[in-house]
Scaffold this motif. Structure first.
Motif, PDB file in Angstrom:
ATOM      1  N   GLU A 123       0.838  -1.197   0.000  1.00  0.00           N
ATOM      2  CA  GLU A 123       0.000   0.000   0.000  1.00  0.00           C
ATOM      3  C   GLU A 123       0.877   1.253   0.000  1.00  0.00           C
ATOM      4  O   GLU A 123       1.983   1.249   0.555  1.00  0.00           O
ATOM      5  CB  GLU A 123      -0.909  -0.004   1.219  1.00  0.00           C
ATOM      6  CG  GLU A 123      -1.959  -1.104   1.195  1.00  0.00           C
ATOM      7  CD  GLU A 123      -2.875  -0.999  -0.010  1.00  0.00           C
ATOM      8  OE1 GLU A 123      -3.355   0.127  -0.298  1.00  0.00           O
ATOM      9  OE2 GLU A 123      -3.095  -2.016  -0.678  1.00  0.00           O
ATOM     10  N   PRO A 124       0.418   2.335  -0.634  1.00  0.00           N
ATOM     11  CA  PRO A 124       1.277   3.509  -0.814  1.00  0.00           C
ATOM     12  C   PRO A 124       1.908   4.035   0.471  1.00  0.00           C
ATOM     13  O   PRO A 124       3.078   4.443   0.474  1.00  0.00           O
ATOM     14  CB  PRO A 124       0.325   4.543  -1.430  1.00  0.00           C
ATOM     15  CG  PRO A 124      -0.697   3.725  -2.153  1.00  0.00           C
ATOM     16  CD  PRO A 124      -0.887   2.501  -1.317  1.00  0.00           C
ATOM     17  N   GLU A 125       1.156   3.997   1.571  1.00  0.00           N
ATOM     18  CA  GLU A 125       1.668   4.553   2.821  1.00  0.00           C
ATOM     19  C   GLU A 125       2.608   3.610   3.571  1.00  0.00           C
ATOM     20  O   GLU A 125       3.259   3.999   4.537  1.00  0.00           O
ATOM     21  CB  GLU A 125       0.504   4.928   3.746  1.00  0.00           C
ATOM     22  CG  GLU A 125      -0.264   3.757   4.323  1.00  0.00           C
ATOM     23  CD  GLU A 125      -1.309   3.157   3.380  1.00  0.00           C
ATOM     24  OE1 GLU A 125      -2.046   2.257   3.826  1.00  0.00           O
ATOM     25  OE2 GLU A 125      -1.385   3.612   2.215  1.00  0.00           O
ATOM     26  N   ALA A 167      -3.835  -0.375  -7.553  1.00  0.00           N
ATOM     27  CA  ALA A 167      -2.836   0.617  -7.952  1.00  0.00           C
ATOM     28  C   ALA A 167      -2.869   0.857  -9.450  1.00  0.00           C
ATOM     29  O   ALA A 167      -2.387   1.883  -9.930  1.00  0.00           O
ATOM     30  CB  ALA A 167      -1.440   0.176  -7.518  1.00  0.00           C
ATOM     31  N   ARG A 185       6.295   6.252  -8.189  1.00  0.00           N
ATOM     32  CA  ARG A 185       6.418   7.436  -9.044  1.00  0.00           C
ATOM     33  C   ARG A 185       7.618   7.271  -9.977  1.00  0.00           C
ATOM     34  O   ARG A 185       8.509   6.459  -9.714  1.00  0.00           O
ATOM     35  CB  ARG A 185       6.543   8.691  -8.179  1.00  0.00           C
ATOM     36  CG  ARG A 185       5.248   9.005  -7.412  1.00  0.00           C
ATOM     37  CD  ARG A 185       5.277  10.390  -6.809  1.00  0.00           C
ATOM     38  NE  ARG A 185       6.117  10.456  -5.613  1.00  0.00           N
ATOM     39  CZ  ARG A 185       5.692  10.266  -4.367  1.00  0.00           C
ATOM     40  NH1 ARG A 185       4.404   9.984  -4.135  1.00  0.00           N
ATOM     41  NH2 ARG A 185       6.515  10.376  -3.342  1.00  0.00           N
ATOM     42  N   TYR A 210       6.189   3.007  -0.381  1.00  0.00           N
ATOM     43  CA  TYR A 210       5.810   2.461  -1.688  1.00  0.00           C
ATOM     44  C   TYR A 210       5.232   3.530  -2.606  1.00  0.00           C
ATOM     45  O   TYR A 210       5.334   3.409  -3.829  1.00  0.00           O
ATOM     46  CB  TYR A 210       4.833   1.307  -1.513  1.00  0.00           C
ATOM     47  CG  TYR A 210       5.460   0.068  -0.912  1.00  0.00           C
ATOM     48  CD1 TYR A 210       6.508  -0.587  -1.557  1.00  0.00           C
ATOM     49  CD2 TYR A 210       5.007  -0.456   0.297  1.00  0.00           C
ATOM     50  CE1 TYR A 210       7.087  -1.725  -1.017  1.00  0.00           C
ATOM     51  CE2 TYR A 210       5.571  -1.602   0.847  1.00  0.00           C
ATOM     52  CZ  TYR A 210       6.611  -2.226   0.192  1.00  0.00           C
ATOM     53  OH  TYR A 210       7.190  -3.351   0.732  1.00  0.00           O
ATOM     54  N   ALA A 211       4.615   4.556  -2.049  1.00  0.00           N
ATOM     55  CA  ALA A 211       4.095   5.633  -2.899  1.00  0.00           C
ATOM     56  C   ALA A 211       5.221   6.254  -3.715  1.00  0.00           C
ATOM     57  O   ALA A 211       5.080   6.485  -4.923  1.00  0.00           O
ATOM     58  CB  ALA A 211       3.406   6.697  -2.036  1.00  0.00           C
TER      59      ALA A 211
END
Length: 345
Positions: free
Chosen positions: A211-213, A253, A233, A228-229
């Motif tokens: 998960e991004p956070e 995602a 990118r 991971y966010a």
């Protein structure tokens, strides 16, 4: 590049075997996955006390084996911190392989998939899974995931070189497609150096993304800030491409849900990963209502299999340009790929 996979073939990866039908990580589940047309089979790997690579999703095994029913092992129940989380139960690293072979697998999701196969199948080693693939009569890739890499390294049971040794020891895994996965970073960098040093041209690496956070555990354990966010990118994707061949994001995602539960417009992740030279292997497609987007479910029973809904989600991901996907039901995955004509470019 959405709609145009980077890979020459879109691959169907059997997530822990054909785990929608049989208890995960058993030889029976892997054999069913091969028969159902999987391109790759996925064994998650942990370590035994005597240093054998064992196929389990976690090192804590009370939920997926009958260990609690063995009075001779009652005193082995304990509490530990694994990847920073308090866990209580029985742990593979406290058992020899011979002891673990006395256990039998149980269904992880009994409320959804029943218990008809509980107690029938022993636990499988990585070597046994390789032998199964080698004897199946066609080339089936193997995509092992190193679980809890930092944890096992800290307790003196590192898996990375042991896995490379195991791959080098079998003629099949010296030539068949192999892709090693991890949610951590440091071990993939180590494996990248190891595969190059050993000349293992058939071994690829997959950076899994949570998960991004969330953070890779080895980064968190070292006090780092990377999450991971940032890895999803463009600059993070270019960093990943320096040591890995593919990323493994969750389905959402790539295809987020709209507020009313439909599949939304694809994010730029696939095209940005492709621009960095990375394939995209998404996880995990499952056929039960409980796992489907709300708009693709049929009826209100979470355990109900809805093949049409699962196929619709697979088709949407294929249209988004993914290169491979993990599924609990590889027969459905094979059907989705073959009917859309994306098996070959």
């Amino acid at each position: 590049m959405n709609g145009k996979p980077l890979a020459a073939r879109v691959r169907v990866i059997a997530h822990r075997g054909a785990s929608a039908h049989l208890p995960e990580h058993t030889l029976a589940a892997y054999a069913r996955a091969i028969a159902d047309g999987a391109d790759f089979i996925e064994p998650d790997l942990v370590m035994t006390r005597d240093g054998v690579l064992l196929s389990r999703h976690e090192n804590e095994i009370s939920g997926t084996t009958d260990v609690a029913a063995h009075p001779e092992f009652a005193a082995r129940r304990t509490a530990k911190r694994v990847d920073g989380v308090a866990v209580e139960g029985w742990f593979t690293e406290d058992f020899t392989l011979a002891e673990l072979k006395t256990l039998r697998a149980r269904e992880r999701l009994p409320e959804l998939r029943g218990t008809a196969h509980d107690g029938r199948y022993p636990l499988a080693t990585f070597a046994e899974i390789v032998a199964l693939a080698a004897a199946c009569g066609r080339v089936v890739g193997i995509i092992p995931e190193i679980k809890h890499g930092t944890y096992f390294r800290e307790i003196g049971l590192p898996m990375e070189d042991a896995l490379l040794d195991a791959l080098a020891a079998h003629a099949y895994t010296c030539r068949a497609p192999v892709e090693i996965q991890s949610f951590e970073i440091g071990n993939l960098r180590h494996l990248d150096s190891g595969r190059k040093r050993r000349g293992m041209a058939n071994v690829r690496l997959l950076q899994l993304l949570g998960e991004p956070e969330e953070q890779p555990y080895d980064v968190a354990a070292a006090g780092g800030a990377l999450d991971y966010a940032a890895m999803m990118r463009p600059p993070g994707l270019r960093d990943i491409a320096a040591y890995a061949d593919a990323i493994g994001p969750a389905t959402r995602a790539v295809l987020p849900l709209t507020p009313d539960g439909h599949l939304g417009t694809a994010t730029p992740l696939v095209s940005e990963a492709h621009a960095a030279g990375l394939e995209v292997h998404v996880y995990t497609l499952r056929p039960e209502n409980a796992f489907l987007p709300p708009a693709l479910r049929e009826g209100g029973d979470p355990a109900r299999r809805h093949e049409a809904g699962s196929l619709a989600e697979m088709r949407a991901l294929l249209d988004a340009g993914i290169d491979a996907f993990f599924t609990d039901d590889p027969a459905l995955g094979r059907r989705a790929v073959d009917e859309r004509g994306v098996g070959e470019k």
